[in-house]
Design an enzyme around this catalytic site. Structure first.
Site, mmCIF file in Angstrom:
data_model
loop_
_atom_site.group_PDB
_atom_site.id
_atom_site.type_symbol
_atom_site.label_atom_id
_atom_site.label_comp_id
_atom_site.label_asym_id
_atom_site.label_seq_id
_atom_site.Cartn_x
_atom_site.Cartn_y
_atom_site.Cartn_z
ATOM 1 N N GLU A 132 34.084 41.924 44.572
ATOM 2 C CA GLU A 132 34.847 41.132 43.609
ATOM 3 C C GLU A 132 36.344 41.175 43.920
ATOM 4 O O GLU A 132 37.036 40.163 43.799
ATOM 5 C CB GLU A 132 34.572 41.617 42.185
ATOM 6 C CG GLU A 132 33.138 41.442 41.727
ATOM 7 C CD GLU A 132 32.643 40.000 41.835
ATOM 8 O OE1 GLU A 132 33.460 39.066 41.677
ATOM 9 O OE2 GLU A 132 31.435 39.801 42.062
ATOM 10 N N HIS A 184 37.225 38.685 46.520
ATOM 11 C CA HIS A 184 37.508 37.312 46.072
ATOM 12 C C HIS A 184 38.982 37.153 45.706
ATOM 13 O O HIS A 184 39.589 36.113 45.972
ATOM 14 C CB HIS A 184 36.639 36.956 44.862
ATOM 15 C CG HIS A 184 35.214 36.625 45.197
ATOM 16 N ND1 HIS A 184 34.868 35.630 46.087
ATOM 17 C CD2 HIS A 184 34.042 37.152 44.755
ATOM 18 C CE1 HIS A 184 33.554 35.552 46.174
ATOM 19 N NE2 HIS A 184 33.035 36.470 45.395
ATOM 20 N N GLU A 211 31.600 33.626 49.482
ATOM 21 C CA GLU A 211 30.788 34.823 49.266
ATOM 22 C C GLU A 211 30.701 35.676 50.533
ATOM 23 O O GLU A 211 30.823 36.904 50.480
ATOM 24 C CB GLU A 211 29.384 34.443 48.791
ATOM 25 C CG GLU A 211 29.345 33.844 47.401
ATOM 26 C CD GLU A 211 29.793 34.812 46.317
ATOM 27 O OE1 GLU A 211 30.078 35.985 46.609
ATOM 28 O OE2 GLU A 211 29.870 34.389 45.156
ATOM 29 N N ASP A 232 32.209 39.437 51.062
ATOM 30 C CA ASP A 232 31.418 40.539 51.626
ATOM 31 C C ASP A 232 32.184 41.216 52.763
ATOM 32 O O ASP A 232 32.249 42.447 52.840
ATOM 33 C CB ASP A 232 30.080 40.015 52.163
ATOM 34 C CG ASP A 232 29.046 39.836 51.071
ATOM 35 O OD1 ASP A 232 29.248 40.323 49.946
ATOM 36 O OD2 ASP A 232 28.008 39.198 51.347
#
Length: 289
Positions: free
Chosen positions: A156, A159, A207, A211
């Site tokens: 998170e 991001h 995404e 990662d």
């Protein structure tokens, strides 16, 4: 004496008055000029006192400011759903200690980070711009150890480091026609930001990027990087994907990509922290008391 004082005061203020008059005249000319490409007129912006965000050149300070307003509205929405932000001091302090450790190992340490526990038994986590990260209580209890929990938090934060929400906001504003030449007004930006945080998934590319960023961050913080893989596999084996993964790219593809990164750059002896399952479970039991 009084007349002389008034005359002196008027002379001192005359330049200011003429400057103001010139400014109003110039503004009236701007307002009188057609602005067909702008969704909001400059006069309306002046009257509303609205702030305009130029998303293609959003500063860190502006992102944090916008994130704070989004965070407030996210809290309102969560309360309405019956899953508020937790006021459990010990659990929040624990989540914050992990988050700050990870953030300090990130490539974006120049903004403040806020980590919050959501009183929701569902397995989920999300973030919004400006350093705000939310972890469901259900995800905390699903993790086997601290390293697995940290792996989700690192994703998170990834991001935020990648500024993915800013890019998503721009795309949503363009798609809805809300993005003017001047930029995006504050209230619309907050509305889009809340929707992005609570309802809309990230793109496949974002995404995978989160990662990659998260794995590197996890390793720099000293956590066992294998925990990111093990937690994804555990959730995948659980049957229907939880909310945390249901809107993400195929889990098998993500696991394969992470494994490949670890094969190319194997963990070192210092990257083993956070695997003590017994201590972690004892801590969670204390939180539940």
């Amino acid at each position: 004496m009084l007349n002389r004082s008034l005359a002196s005061f008027w002379r001192s203020q005359r330049r200011w008055f003429y400057g103001l008059l010139a400014g109003v005249t110039a503004l009236s000319l701007i307002v009188g000029t057609p602005q067909p490409t702008q969704a909001i007129s400059w006069w309306e912006l002046l009257m509303r006192g609205a702030q305009i965000f130029q998303l293609s050149n959003l500063s860190d300070q502006q992102e944090v400011q916008l994130g704070q307003q989004i965070n407030q509205q996210v809290g309102v929405q969560l309360n309405r759903k019956g899953t508020p932000i937790s006021n459990h001091r010990e659990a929040t302090a624990y989540i914050n200690s992990i988050g700050q450790r990870l953030a300090a190992a990130s490539d974006r340490t120049d903004i403040p980070y806020t980590f919050q526990v959501v009183e929701d038994p569902g397995i989920n986590a999300f973030a919004t711009m400006g350093g705000f990260v939310y972890i469901n209580a259900g995800l905390m209890y699903e993790a086997e150890n601290e390293a697995e929990l940290a792996s989700v938090m690192a994703h998170e934060i990834g991001h935020i480091v990648g500024r993915h929400a800013v890019g998503q906001m721009r795309q949503q504003a363009l798609a809805s026609g809300a993005l003017a030449v001047a930029g995006l007004d504050q209230s619309t930006a907050v509305q889009i930001g809340v929707d992005l945080a609570l309802n809309l998934p990230h793109s496949r590319g974002d995404e995978f990027d989160a990662d990659r960023i998260g794995l590197a961050m996890l390793r720099r913080a000293g956590y066992a990087p294998s925990a990111m893989v093990s937690f994804m596999q555990k959730l995948q084996r659980g049957g229907s994907p939880p909310a945390f993964l249901s809107t993400h790219p195929n889990v098998s593809d993500r696991v394969q990509t992470l494994r490949q990164m670890l094969q190319e750059n194997p963990p070192t002896a210092s990257e083993v922290n956070g695997l003590d399952a017994v201590s972690y479970r004892n801590l969670l039991r204390r939180f539940a008391q």
